[in-house]
Scaffold this motif. Structure first.
Motif, PDB file in Angstrom:
ATOM      1  N   ASN A   1       0.846  -1.187   0.000  1.00  0.00           N
ATOM      2  CA  ASN A   1       0.000   0.000   0.000  1.00  0.00           C
ATOM      3  C   ASN A   1       0.887   1.244   0.000  1.00  0.00           C
ATOM      4  OD1 ASN A   1      -1.491   2.274   0.971  1.00  0.00           O
ATOM      5  ND2 ASN A   1      -3.059   0.883   1.743  1.00  0.00           N
ATOM      6  N   PHE A   2       0.845   1.999  -1.097  1.00  0.00           N
ATOM      7  CA  PHE A   2       1.720   3.150  -1.259  1.00  0.00           C
ATOM      8  C   PHE A   2       1.521   4.176  -0.147  1.00  0.00           C
ATOM      9  CE2 PHE A   2       2.564   7.431  -2.842  1.00  0.00           C
ATOM     10  CZ  PHE A   2       3.893   7.300  -3.198  1.00  0.00           C
TER      11      PHE A   2
ATOM     12  N   GLY B   1       3.732   6.979   4.411  1.00  0.00           N
ATOM     13  CA  GLY B   1       3.594   7.412   5.801  1.00  0.00           C
ATOM     14  C   GLY B   1       4.771   6.975   6.657  1.00  0.00           C
ATOM     15  N   TRP B   2       5.190   5.715   6.515  1.00  0.00           N
ATOM     16  CA  TRP B   2       6.342   5.223   7.278  1.00  0.00           C
ATOM     17  C   TRP B   2       7.626   5.939   6.875  1.00  0.00           C
ATOM     18  CZ3 TRP B   2       5.969   3.237  11.727  1.00  0.00           C
ATOM     19  CH2 TRP B   2       4.901   2.424  12.058  1.00  0.00           C
TER      20      TRP B   2
END
Length: 64
Positions: A28-29, A34-35
């Protein structure tokens, strides 16, 4: 989920490392992006505050 291991940083003299891992892989892009922002902020904070951390560690070691 994020796992963080502070054992090396707290219990041992060398190496002073903190290990962190993402436990669930994803394609999931949005999650990956986010990470990346979180890790980037973590590294930037460490760069900015490196001298504070080093002087704090030295004062703790001196008191032992």
């Amino acid at each position: 989920m994020l796992a963080v291991n502070f054992v090396n940083a707290v219990c041992y003299t060398n190496p002073k490392t903190i290990e962190y891992r993402i436990l669930r892989p994803t394609y999931n892009f949005d999650k990956v992006l986010g990470w990346l922002f979180i890790y980037g902020a973590f590294i930037k904070y460490a760069e900015i505050n490196a001298n504070k951390a080093i002087s704090f560690a030295a004062s703790v070691n001196a008191s032992l």
